[in-house]
Write a protein that holds these residues in place. Structure first.
Motif, PDB file in Angstrom:
ATOM      1  N   SER A  95      22.760   6.863  22.898  1.00 27.28           N
ATOM      2  CA  SER A  95      21.915   7.282  24.025  1.00 27.28           C
ATOM      3  C   SER A  95      20.586   6.532  24.080  1.00 27.28           C
ATOM      4  CB  SER A  95      21.646   8.795  23.976  1.00 27.28           C
ATOM      5  OG  SER A  95      22.848   9.532  24.005  1.00 27.28           O
ATOM      6  N   LYS A  96      20.504   5.362  23.441  1.00 23.36           N
ATOM      7  CA  LYS A  96      19.259   4.601  23.399  1.00 23.36           C
ATOM      8  C   LYS A  96      19.508   3.155  23.835  1.00 23.36           C
ATOM      9  CE  LYS A  96      17.959   7.391  19.413  1.00 23.36           C
ATOM     10  NZ  LYS A  96      17.342   8.444  20.244  1.00 23.36           N
ATOM     11  N   HIS A  97      18.516   2.588  24.504  1.00 23.86           N
ATOM     12  CA  HIS A  97      18.599   1.194  24.933  1.00 23.86           C
ATOM     13  C   HIS A  97      18.215   0.251  23.793  1.00 23.86           C
ATOM     14  CE1 HIS A  97      19.467   1.220  29.225  1.00 23.86           C
ATOM     15  NE2 HIS A  97      18.709   2.300  29.339  1.00 23.86           N
ATOM     16  N   ILE A  98      18.850  -0.913  23.798  1.00 24.53           N
ATOM     17  CA  ILE A  98      18.398  -2.039  22.989  1.00 24.53           C
ATOM     18  C   ILE A  98      18.062  -3.150  23.986  1.00 24.53           C
ATOM     19  CG2 ILE A  98      18.961  -3.745  21.218  1.00 24.53           C
ATOM     20  CD1 ILE A  98      20.892  -1.760  20.004  1.00 24.53           C
ATOM     21  N   HIS A  99      16.785  -3.397  24.182  1.00 22.63           N
ATOM     22  CA  HIS A  99      16.327  -4.385  25.151  1.00 22.63           C
ATOM     23  C   HIS A  99      16.500  -5.784  24.549  1.00 22.63           C
ATOM     24  CE1 HIS A  99      14.297  -1.131  27.444  1.00 22.63           C
ATOM     25  NE2 HIS A  99      14.129  -0.612  26.238  1.00 22.63           N
TER      26      HIS A  99
END
Length: 214
Positions: A182-186
């Motif tokens: 549920s987390k972005h990796i930019h």
């Protein structure tokens, strides 16, 4: 700086350091992680802290750490926090060469994601695993405080020049669509980093100037 230190962001200093990043990128086509990347950002704390603007709930940039130890198993090249929102960003730097993001394999027309890119991306995934495993422990609370809210990750790697439009689209799609726990990796190139930060800093400078005039 292997622990968070309290930090006061100065947009004027950040502008100077961002201009130095532009010169750094213009003077080199390739970047060595150990020689050209890590020392550069370690010597520019305001620029480093402003990378936190990528994370939607970080606006204060008032906690900063380099080579941040993630509970003994892993190390983030850069970590940024906002004491007010309780959000944190963990950043992995890699180098920049023609094969940093994609590389040709055999006779395949479409290049594959490079070993270096997948290594850097997997590093961030491992940070997420470790942080998630310890999130509700006493040690975690002692580090981040009871006001801790959440975190995201970032991989900075490669150059935009030389990437075909299809590969730019692949990178953008992976950055925008792939969610880990549920987390972005930019995932951005160094050229994108400069352009994005320049745009955001202009908005920040305008607001800062308006506050000074009041």
């Amino acid at each position: 700086m292997k622990e968070f230190k309290n930090f006061k962001f100065d947009p004027k200093v950040c502008r100077k350091e961002l201009n130095e990043l532009k010169f750094h990128l213009d003077s080199k086509s390739e970047l060595n992680e150990r020689k050209d990347v890590l020392p550069f950002f370690k010597n520019r704390q305001h620029l480093s802290s402003f990378i936190g603007s990528y994370f939607p709930y970080i606006s204060g940039f008032d906690k900063l750490a380099y080579e941040y130890d993630i509970f003994g198993d892993f190390k983030a090249d850069l970590a940024i926090g906002d004491s007010e929102s309780g959000w944190y960003g963990f950043i992995e730097f890699e180098g920049a060469s023609e094969t940093s993001i994609f590389e040709k394999k055999g006779d395949k027309v479409t290049p594959e994601w490079s070993t270096r890119f997948e290594h850097g991306f997997s590093q961030v995934v491992d940070w997420f695993w470790k942080l998630s495993a310890l999130e509700y422990t006493r040690e975690f609370v002692s580090r981040f405080g009871s006001e801790f809210t959440g975190y995201e990750g970032m991989l900075i790697i490669g150059r935009s020049e030389g990437l075909a439009q299809r590969e730019r689209d692949r990178l953008r799609w992976r950055r925008d669509r792939l969610i880990v726990n549920s987390k972005h990796i930019h995932c951005v190139t160094f050229d994108e980093l400069y352009l994005h930060l320049d745009t955001r800093l202009r908005s920040y400078e305008a607001a800062f100037l308006a506050d000074e005039e009041e």
